[in-house]
Write an enzyme that holds these catalytic residues in place. Structure first.
Site, PDB file in Angstrom:
ATOM      1  N   SER A 176       6.369   1.403   7.246  1.00 20.93           N
ATOM      2  CA  SER A 176       5.815   1.843   5.699  1.00 20.93           C
ATOM      3  C   SER A 176       6.886   2.033   5.091  1.00 20.93           C
ATOM      4  CB  SER A 176       5.075   2.972   5.732  1.00 20.93           C
ATOM      5  OG  SER A 176       4.269   3.118   4.030  1.00 20.93           O
ATOM      6  N   GLU A 233       3.585  -6.579   5.106  1.00 19.36           N
ATOM      7  CA  GLU A 233       2.213  -5.787   5.248  1.00 19.36           C
ATOM      8  C   GLU A 233       2.186  -4.959   3.819  1.00 19.36           C
ATOM      9  OE1 GLU A 233       0.941  -2.025   6.060  1.00 19.36           O
ATOM     10  OE2 GLU A 233       4.023  -2.085   5.722  1.00 19.36           O
ATOM     11  N   HIS A 255      -0.757  -0.107   8.053  1.00 19.56           N
ATOM     12  CA  HIS A 255      -1.810   0.769   7.556  1.00 19.56           C
ATOM     13  C   HIS A 255      -2.910   0.322   8.299  1.00 19.56           C
ATOM     14  CE1 HIS A 255       1.942   1.158   4.500  1.00 19.56           C
ATOM     15  NE2 HIS A 255       1.197   2.788   4.838  1.00 19.56           N
TER      16      HIS A 255
END
Length: 312
Positions: free
Chosen positions: A115, A216, A280
């Site tokens: 992230s 992602e 995630h």
């Protein structure tokens, strides 16, 4: 071909009883310290929790100084054999222009997160030149009871059970999609698409030459994914790539996403494989950033072309 790329240096493997540091370079999160220690101890490892983990400065885990000091201290500590981040969120990019990359280069060790932590993966790749790991965060993933492949993938890479020539496992329960067939050799690099885009135009932007891009994201509707990919295309980044591995894009319809990926990458004639369970999602598989790999999109395989950790 892969041999034209200088391999990123492997890092020392996490020993069976190695001490793991916990730092919070991005956002805050409450940590159940006893649970964390017991969870890791049950798997043979002790934890050293750095001070910023217990701090909160609005949407940051402590001030920039606290978070930067913890990052430097964890790399400098000879007893620490790996570093895992508490959570993502936001805050990591604020540290980039103050990091002592010489310190990191002198003390390489497995560094794990995803992230917002993507900013550190990109910066370490560019300025320290060793392999890092796009993998689970302590709070949301390891302590969040995610599916078993999350933990298996994490420890098998860090302990050195996967050598050059190994195919990275992907659970059969989550089918992969060949968006564009083909085989590519290159350096696996990337992470969160929003962070990759946010670092464009800075000294910490992705060095895309010879790269198999991993992306992602979460909480981004399809039109924003389109906008982020378009930004990378207009910046000239996509044209340098050798292939693309697409992880979980949480909240976006998979068929619509794959249509967008085909529109974006088909003109580039590079292999694209979609649906890899990293990001995630549950499970959240660990990927070695900066490592040389072969992506076979048609056969839906990702193969290590170098050792990512070495015995101490």
């Amino acid at each position: 071909m892969a041999h034209t790329l200088t391999p990123h240096h492997p890092v020392p493997a996490l020993p069976p009883e190695g001490l793991i540091a916990v730092i919070a370079p991005a956002g805050p999160a409450p940590l159940d310290t006893d649970k964390a220690i017991q969870w890791m101890r049950a798997r043979g490892h002790e934890l050293r929790i750095f001070p910023g983990v217990y701090e909160k400065d609005n949407y940051l885990a402590g001030s920039d100084e606290v978070r930067l000091n913890d990052l430097h201290a964890a790399f400098a500590d000879p007893e620490v054999k790996a570093i895992i981040c508490l959570r993502g969120g936001y805050g990591t990019p604020r540290l980039l222009d103050r990091i002592d990359f010489d310190l990191l280069r002198r003390n390489p060790k497995p560094f794990i997160g995803y992230s917002d932590i993507t900013a550190l993966h990109l910066a370490i790749s560019r300025y320290a030149g060793f392999v890092t790991f796009h993998g689970p965060l302590l709070n949301a993933d390891l302590l969040g009871n995610k599916e078993p492949p999350t933990v298996t993938s994490f420890f098998s890479l860090l302990h050195g059970q996967l050598k050059a020539g190994s195919t990275l496992d992907h659970p059969a329960a989550y089918p992969l999609t060949t968006v564009e067939p083909g085989i590519a050799h290159g350096r696996l690099l990337g992470g969160n698409l929003s962070i990759i885009a946010a670092t464009m135009g800075t000294p910490y932007q992705i060095d895309a030459d010879g790269v198999i891009l991993f992306i992602e994201d979460v909480n981004e509707p399809l039109y924003r994914i389109d906008r982020l990919l378009t930004q990378l295309r207009l910046a000239g980044t996509l044209h340098k790539l050798r292939g693309v591995l697409v992880g979980d894009v949480a909240g976006v319809d998979v068929e619509a996403l794959n249509r967008l990926l085909k529109q974006t990458f088909e003109p580039l004639r590079i292999p694209v494989l979609s649906g890899w369970r990293s990001g995630h999602c549950d499970p959240n598989l660990t990927l070695p950033m900066g490592a040389l790999v072969t992506l076979d999109a048609g056969e839906k395989r990702l193969v290590l072309e170098q050792d990512v950790v070495v015995s101490r």
